[in-house]
Design a protein around this motif. Sequence first.
Motif, short mmCIF file in Angstrom:
data_model
loop_
_atom_site.label_atom_id
_atom_site.label_comp_id
_atom_site.label_asym_id
_atom_site.label_seq_id
_atom_site.Cartn_x
_atom_site.Cartn_y
_atom_site.Cartn_z
N ARG A 166 -13.54 7.70 -9.38
CA ARG A 166 -14.54 8.68 -9.82
C ARG A 166 -15.96 8.30 -9.40
N ALA A 167 -16.30 7.03 -9.52
CA ALA A 167 -17.70 6.62 -9.27
C ALA A 167 -18.11 6.82 -7.82
N THR A 168 -17.15 6.69 -6.89
CA THR A 168 -17.48 6.82 -5.46
C THR A 168 -16.90 8.08 -4.84
N ASN A 169 -15.97 8.74 -5.56
CA ASN A 169 -15.29 9.95 -5.08
C ASN A 169 -14.48 9.69 -3.80
N VAL A 170 -13.92 8.48 -3.69
CA VAL A 170 -13.07 8.17 -2.53
C VAL A 170 -11.66 7.82 -3.02
N LEU A 171 -10.69 8.10 -2.17
CA LEU A 171 -9.31 7.72 -2.47
C LEU A 171 -9.14 6.23 -2.26
N VAL A 172 -8.38 5.59 -3.15
CA VAL A 172 -8.21 4.14 -3.08
C VAL A 172 -6.72 3.80 -3.02
N GLY A 173 -6.46 2.53 -2.70
CA GLY A 173 -5.09 2.09 -2.57
C GLY A 173 -4.53 1.44 -3.81
N VAL A 218 0.88 -1.18 0.00
CA VAL A 218 0.00 0.00 0.00
C VAL A 218 0.91 1.22 0.00
N PHE A 219 0.75 2.10 -0.97
CA PHE A 219 1.73 3.15 -1.17
C PHE A 219 1.41 4.48 -0.49
N ASN A 220 0.17 4.94 -0.56
CA ASN A 220 -0.09 6.29 -0.06
C ASN A 220 -0.57 6.27 1.39
N PRO A 221 -0.24 7.28 2.17
CA PRO A 221 -0.50 7.26 3.62
C PRO A 221 -1.97 7.21 3.99
N LEU A 222 -2.86 7.83 3.20
CA LEU A 222 -4.28 7.80 3.54
C LEU A 222 -4.90 6.44 3.27
N ALA A 223 -4.39 5.72 2.27
CA ALA A 223 -4.85 4.36 2.02
C ALA A 223 -4.43 3.44 3.17
N ILE A 224 -3.21 3.65 3.67
CA ILE A 224 -2.73 2.88 4.82
C ILE A 224 -3.60 3.17 6.05
N ALA A 225 -3.85 4.45 6.30
CA ALA A 225 -4.66 4.85 7.45
C ALA A 225 -6.07 4.27 7.36
N ASP A 267 -9.12 -1.08 -2.41
CA ASP A 267 -8.37 -0.66 -1.23
C ASP A 267 -7.25 -1.64 -0.88
N PHE A 268 -7.22 -2.78 -1.56
CA PHE A 268 -6.28 -3.85 -1.21
C PHE A 268 -5.38 -4.22 -2.39
N SER A 314 -9.98 -1.78 10.10
CA SER A 314 -9.68 -3.00 10.86
C SER A 314 -9.93 -2.78 12.35
N LEU A 315 -9.50 -1.64 12.86
CA LEU A 315 -9.68 -1.35 14.28
C LEU A 315 -11.15 -1.18 14.65
N ASP A 316 -11.93 -0.64 13.72
CA ASP A 316 -13.36 -0.42 13.97
C ASP A 316 -14.21 -1.63 13.64
N GLY A 317 -13.62 -2.63 12.99
CA GLY A 317 -14.39 -3.82 12.62
C GLY A 317 -15.39 -3.57 11.51
N LYS A 318 -15.10 -2.57 10.66
CA LYS A 318 -16.00 -2.25 9.55
C LYS A 318 -15.59 -3.02 8.30
N PRO A 319 -16.55 -3.46 7.49
CA PRO A 319 -16.22 -4.21 6.27
C PRO A 319 -15.64 -3.29 5.20
N PRO A 320 -14.96 -3.85 4.22
CA PRO A 320 -14.44 -3.05 3.11
C PRO A 320 -15.57 -2.35 2.35
N HIS A 321 -15.23 -1.23 1.73
CA HIS A 321 -16.21 -0.43 0.97
C HIS A 321 -16.85 -1.31 -0.11
N ALA A 322 -18.18 -1.43 -0.05
CA ALA A 322 -18.90 -2.36 -0.93
C ALA A 322 -18.80 -1.98 -2.40
#
Length: 334
Positions: free
Chosen positions: A138-145, A55-62, A91-92, A68-76
């Motif tokens: 683009r479709a979700t407007n979120v940063l990805v890994g 994983v290269f960029n810091p926000l993708a790592i964060a 993201d993976f 993982s810490l919150d126990g939330k599933p990956p973005h559907a």
Amino acid sequence: MKQLKLTTELNVTPSEWKINHQSNIVTIGSCFADVLGSQLLDNKFPVLNNPFGTVFNPLAIAKLLDLSLDGKPPHAALYHQNTDGIWLHHDFHSSLWSASRVDLEEKLIEKQKQVNQFLRNADVLVITFGTAFAYRHRATNVLVGNCHKVPSDKFVKELLHLDQVIIGLEHLLFKLQSIKRDLRIILTVSPVRHTKDTLPLNQVSKSTLRLVCHRLSEKFKQVDYFPAYEIMVDELRDYRFYKPDLIHPNSVAEEHIFRTFGEAFIDKPALDFMKDWEGIQKMLNHHAQHGFTPSHLALLHTLHGRLSDLADQVDLSDELIEINRRIREFPVNS
């Protein structure tokens, strides 16, 4: 005559705290995180090595650590099926894949649970940032890994802003602190150059990451910085320390950087073990040139003794089993 210096040595201040063979370590981030984690594993430290893949960029790592810490599933909406029918997630890393979406989701959630459990008992987290450039889906407007070779028009490439990165990482560090107050965090900037961004922009990217590390190490007492990038570009300022691609450090550079890391963060008993272990590994990899000779049998017994002497420090059960097997299979009349 004054001795000629052919390199600028980087003086790394030893940390006030140290890693030993009872320290549970997590590495995460760029391919340099893999290298460092593998080196620690080879020296018998308990390590969860880059569990999400590169994983290269810091926000993708964060984001991955936060989920993982919150126990939330990956973005559907970030699951993707490629032309071969393989399912991936943006993201993976591509090493995490499956032939079905359901199986992949189960695999990713299990990986997140593993990271959650390990982090709650971890002593050290090493995060390696590779680039300050990121891709926005683009479709979700979120940063990805990871783009997974999807056509570039599906993403927008952007240079992360300093404040944007610091805010995201501060949120993560406060959360980690609330879960494991004595967790030590080592930040590094990968010495691997991202030449596809062009050399000038690679320098802009690395400078952004370096300033992020500096600000965080100033603000958080549990955060330290290890100058892997500076060692590569200043102390090892020569292309003989690169692989043929002129981008990645070669084995000589990796060993030098790891040795410097050890001097800064690993305690003396563990360093002494590592010196002994290096010699033992050479003996373990030794192949008898002349077959089953008395001298080779003597070497195996010597090796067994050295392993037994160190077995109270780390788990060497696999190595002892292997040496006992070699001794048992030795012909009686040799």
